[in-house]
Design a protein around this motif. Sequence first.
Motif, PDB file in Angstrom:
ATOM      1  N   GLU A  42      -1.952   2.694   9.234  1.00 49.97           N
ATOM      2  CA  GLU A  42      -2.800   1.978   8.278  1.00 49.97           C
ATOM      3  C   GLU A  42      -1.964   1.152   7.305  1.00 49.97           C
ATOM      4  O   GLU A  42      -2.339   0.035   6.951  1.00 49.97           O
ATOM      5  CB  GLU A  42      -3.701   2.955   7.520  1.00 49.97           C
ATOM      6  N   ALA A  43      -0.823   1.687   6.888  1.00 53.51           N
ATOM      7  CA  ALA A  43       0.050   0.940   5.981  1.00 53.51           C
ATOM      8  C   ALA A  43       0.615  -0.302   6.670  1.00 53.51           C
ATOM      9  O   ALA A  43       0.838  -1.325   6.033  1.00 53.51           O
ATOM     10  CB  ALA A  43       1.181   1.819   5.473  1.00 53.51           C
ATOM     11  N   VAL A  77       2.390  11.062   2.253  1.00 53.32           N
ATOM     12  CA  VAL A  77       2.016  11.728   3.502  1.00 53.32           C
ATOM     13  C   VAL A  77       2.024  13.236   3.321  1.00 53.32           C
ATOM     14  O   VAL A  77       1.088  13.923   3.703  1.00 53.32           O
ATOM     15  CB  VAL A  77       2.970  11.324   4.649  1.00 53.32           C
ATOM     16  N   VAL A 105       0.880  -1.159   0.000  1.00 54.14           N
ATOM     17  CA  VAL A 105       0.000   0.000   0.000  1.00 54.14           C
ATOM     18  C   VAL A 105       0.922   1.214   0.000  1.00 54.14           C
ATOM     19  O   VAL A 105       1.795   1.330   0.865  1.00 54.14           O
ATOM     20  CB  VAL A 105      -0.895   0.019   1.271  1.00 54.14           C
ATOM     21  N   GLU A 106       0.757   2.110  -0.974  1.00 51.94           N
ATOM     22  CA  GLU A 106       1.626   3.271  -1.093  1.00 51.94           C
ATOM     23  C   GLU A 106       0.835   4.536  -0.781  1.00 51.94           C
ATOM     24  O   GLU A 106      -0.230   4.750  -1.345  1.00 51.94           O
ATOM     25  CB  GLU A 106       2.212   3.350  -2.503  1.00 51.94           C
ATOM     26  N   LYS A 107       1.379   5.361   0.129  1.00 51.46           N
ATOM     27  CA  LYS A 107       0.692   6.602   0.499  1.00 51.46           C
ATOM     28  C   LYS A 107       1.670   7.765   0.496  1.00 51.46           C
ATOM     29  O   LYS A 107       2.800   7.624   0.951  1.00 51.46           O
ATOM     30  CB  LYS A 107       0.086   6.484   1.897  1.00 51.46           C
ATOM     31  N   ALA A 116      -1.274   7.464   8.370  1.00 50.93           N
ATOM     32  CA  ALA A 116      -0.731   6.855   7.154  1.00 50.93           C
ATOM     33  C   ALA A 116       0.191   5.687   7.493  1.00 50.93           C
ATOM     34  O   ALA A 116       0.097   4.617   6.892  1.00 50.93           O
ATOM     35  CB  ALA A 116       0.021   7.903   6.337  1.00 50.93           C
ATOM     36  N   TYR A 125       9.228   4.080   5.358  1.00 53.89           N
ATOM     37  CA  TYR A 125       8.973   5.440   4.879  1.00 53.89           C
ATOM     38  C   TYR A 125      10.215   5.976   4.183  1.00 53.89           C
ATOM     39  O   TYR A 125      11.323   5.492   4.399  1.00 53.89           O
ATOM     40  CB  TYR A 125       8.558   6.370   6.027  1.00 53.89           C
ATOM     41  N   CYS A 132       6.793   9.713   1.694  1.00 50.47           N
ATOM     42  CA  CYS A 132       5.940   8.586   1.316  1.00 50.47           C
ATOM     43  C   CYS A 132       6.059   7.441   2.317  1.00 50.47           C
ATOM     44  O   CYS A 132       7.105   7.257   2.936  1.00 50.47           O
ATOM     45  CB  CYS A 132       6.326   8.074  -0.066  1.00 50.47           C
TER      46      CYS A 132
END
Length: 178
Positions: A128-129, A28, A24-26, A125, A60, A49
Amino acid sequence: MAYNNDRNDRRERRNREEAPSEFVEKVVSLNRVSKTVKGGRVAKFSALCVVGDGKGRVGYGMGKANEVSEAIRKGLEDAKKNICTITLTGTTIPHEVIGEFGAGRVLLKPAPEGTGVIAGGAVRAVVEAAGIKDIRTKCMRTNNPANVVAATMVGLKSLRDAAQIAAVRGKTPEEIQG
């Protein structure tokens, strides 16, 4: 020196990179910074990220570039290089912990099932990841996303369950839990 400039090879490499990721890529935070030079202002971008598999592995990274998409790509690559495994107990964490990095301090508390993720943007973030479903958090001292994400990671890395502590002490998990 000869280089392999075969077009088919490049096309295959591009298709491999676009394959669906297990992570899962987020993104931030995305920051636009500018430097004033002789000819005017030069704008650049930095992207913070987070990547995670939702099963206890999370990382991260920070990427910087002249374009937004390139900064995000670099940030995601850096995040994938810095992945670490964290200890989970069911859908939450095993114990309360405070993670510190720079001026950032993040309190992470386990929560009963059904509570959900009670966390701010940067901490949410990361959590959840990592795949944590029930947790309560409080961000203290600073709200700088880079320091908050790093502090959250320090806290998550320091988590230990009874079996890990028992192994270090040379005891059984039942003796540790009392």
